[in-house]
Structure formats: structure tokens, C-alpha cells
Motif scaffolding. Structure first.
Motif, PDB file in Angstrom:
ATOM      1  N   ALA A 186     -28.204  27.759  -0.946  1.00 50.11           N
ATOM      2  CA  ALA A 186     -28.319  26.467  -0.281  1.00 50.11           C
ATOM      3  C   ALA A 186     -26.959  25.778  -0.176  1.00 50.11           C
ATOM      4  O   ALA A 186     -26.679  25.100   0.807  1.00 50.11           O
ATOM      5  N   SER A 187     -26.090  25.969  -1.160  1.00 48.78           N
ATOM      6  CA  SER A 187     -24.796  25.276  -1.156  1.00 48.78           C
ATOM      7  C   SER A 187     -23.789  25.889  -0.182  1.00 48.78           C
ATOM      8  O   SER A 187     -22.828  25.227   0.199  1.00 48.78           O
ATOM      9  N   ASP A 188     -23.984  27.153   0.231  1.00 46.65           N
ATOM     10  CA  ASP A 188     -23.009  27.806   1.111  1.00 46.65           C
ATOM     11  C   ASP A 188     -23.504  28.040   2.533  1.00 46.65           C
ATOM     12  O   ASP A 188     -22.716  27.982   3.478  1.00 46.65           O
ATOM     13  N   TRP A 189     -24.781  28.336   2.733  1.00 42.22           N
ATOM     14  CA  TRP A 189     -25.298  28.758   4.027  1.00 42.22           C
ATOM     15  C   TRP A 189     -24.979  27.747   5.135  1.00 42.22           C
ATOM     16  O   TRP A 189     -25.418  26.596   5.069  1.00 42.22           O
ATOM     17  N   LEU A 190     -24.194  28.173   6.103  1.00 41.28           N
ATOM     18  CA  LEU A 190     -23.789  27.400   7.284  1.00 41.28           C
ATOM     19  C   LEU A 190     -23.037  26.115   6.970  1.00 41.28           C
ATOM     20  O   LEU A 190     -22.894  25.257   7.828  1.00 41.28           O
ATOM     21  N   GLU A 191     -22.531  25.999   5.755  1.00 40.49           N
ATOM     22  CA  GLU A 191     -21.728  24.827   5.414  1.00 40.49           C
ATOM     23  C   GLU A 191     -20.302  25.032   5.926  1.00 40.49           C
ATOM     24  O   GLU A 191     -19.750  26.133   5.827  1.00 40.49           O
ATOM     25  N   LYS A 192     -19.720  23.987   6.473  1.00 43.42           N
ATOM     26  CA  LYS A 192     -18.377  24.062   7.036  1.00 43.42           C
ATOM     27  C   LYS A 192     -17.386  24.592   5.996  1.00 43.42           C
ATOM     28  O   LYS A 192     -17.307  24.082   4.887  1.00 43.42           O
ATOM     29  N   GLY A 193     -16.659  25.638   6.384  1.00 48.21           N
ATOM     30  CA  GLY A 193     -15.643  26.220   5.518  1.00 48.21           C
ATOM     31  C   GLY A 193     -16.174  27.105   4.410  1.00 48.21           C
ATOM     32  O   GLY A 193     -15.399  27.624   3.617  1.00 48.21           O
ATOM     33  N   LYS A 194     -17.500  27.329   4.350  1.00 44.23           N
ATOM     34  CA  LYS A 194     -18.071  28.124   3.268  1.00 44.23           C
ATOM     35  C   LYS A 194     -18.373  29.565   3.684  1.00 44.23           C
ATOM     36  O   LYS A 194     -19.048  30.283   2.968  1.00 44.23           O
ATOM     37  N   TRP A 195     -17.876  29.988   4.859  1.00 46.65           N
ATOM     38  CA  TRP A 195     -18.072  31.387   5.236  1.00 46.65           C
ATOM     39  C   TRP A 195     -17.102  32.257   4.433  1.00 46.65           C
ATOM     40  O   TRP A 195     -16.039  31.810   4.028  1.00 46.65           O
ATOM     41  N   ILE A 196     -17.541  33.490   4.197  1.00 42.73           N
ATOM     42  CA  ILE A 196     -16.728  34.415   3.403  1.00 42.73           C
ATOM     43  C   ILE A 196     -15.761  35.152   4.318  1.00 42.73           C
ATOM     44  O   ILE A 196     -14.551  35.081   4.171  1.00 42.73           O
TER      45      ILE A 196
END
Length: 148
Positions: free
Chosen positions: A54-64
Motif C-alpha cells: 500500500a505504501s509503494d503501489w503507484l506512489e510518486k517516486g516509489k517505482w523500482i
């Protein structure tokens, strides 16, 4: 572009090339992403991997990792390495005119597990609907592009 596993200090936002050898038999961990329904050969396709949280999915700048390539109508295949076994999600965007901006009426998109997208979730379904497990090898998924 060389592939490297992110360190603790560099966990996000690495642009890589589409190296299909990372999805060869015996390789991995990686995801072979087949994208179906690319509407035309203009613009660029962007494939991004995220942790399935939940904290990373589609969050700005959180892509690997991000892979970008010229769009090709029909079907395209990418190999997306992942840092380790775990739960991930993949998002795809077709920037039809290649201007780097999202035009809802022109551009297309898709996500792992092909969740339904509607006006109420504005293209951001829950990570629970898009997450999938990658073990040590190569996981194959298919994403259907959607356009307005």
C-alpha cells in the motif's frame, strides 16, 4: 544500460533497458511482461515495477525500475528484473504523442492482473488487485492496454 540490484541507499527510480536475457530460462528473479492491445506505433511505452504494498503501489517516486521504449502497435514484450523474490505490481503507460504528459482522452494504460479501471478509482486500483508473487525465477504476466 547495466542492471544492478538497488542498495539500501538506492531503492527506487532506476531507469533500465529492456534486456530480454534477464528473462531467459534459469534467470531471475524477473517478470516477463507481455503487453497486448497497444493501439498504435506513435509515442512511447513506459513499464514500471513497484513493490506490492500500500505504501509503494503507484506512489510518486516509489517505482523500482522503469523501462521506456518506442511504442509498437499490437503486442510488446519486456523483461522487468526485480530486486529479490517478493510481491510486486507492474504499471504500463502509453504516452501516445510522446510529450511526457498524461492526456486521459489519448493515452492508454494497464496494470498487472488487469483490474477494472473506472471513473471512481481514476486508474488507481488497490495494490491488492494488482500484486503478484515473484519467486526466484521468471514470472510471466500479460497486461491488456486500456484506452478511453
Amino acid at each position: 544500460m547495466a542492471f544492478s540490484v538497488p542498495t539500501a541507499a538506492q531503492t527506487y527510480r532506476e531507469q533500465i533497458g529492456n534486456d530480454m536475457s534477464k528473462c531467459a530460462p534459469g534467470a531471475g528473479p524477473a517478470v516477463r511482461v507481455t503487453i497486448n492491445g497497444v493501439k498504435n506505433s506513435s509515442g512511447r511505452i513506459r513499464v514500471q515495477s513497484y513493490r506490492g504494498t500500500a505504501s509503494d503501489w503507484l506512489e510518486k517516486g516509489k517505482w523500482i525500475y522503469r523501462i521506456e521504449a518506442p511504442a509498437r502497435a499490437g503486442r510488446m514484450t519486456f523483461c522487468m528484473p526485480v530486486p529479490s523474490s517478493g510481491t510486486y505490481g507492474i504499471a504500463v503507460r502509453h504516452d501516445v504523442n510522446g510529450n511526457g504528459k498524461t492526456e486521459i482522452s489519448e493515452d492508454g494504460g494497464g496494470m498487472s492482473n488487469n483490474p477494472s479501471i473506472n471513473i471512481f478509482n481514476l486508474g488507481k486500483p488497490s495494490y491488492k488487485k494488482t500484486a503478484f508473487a515473484v519467486n526466484g525465477g521468471v514470472k510471466s504476466i500479460a497486461i491488456q492496454m486500456k484506452y478511453m
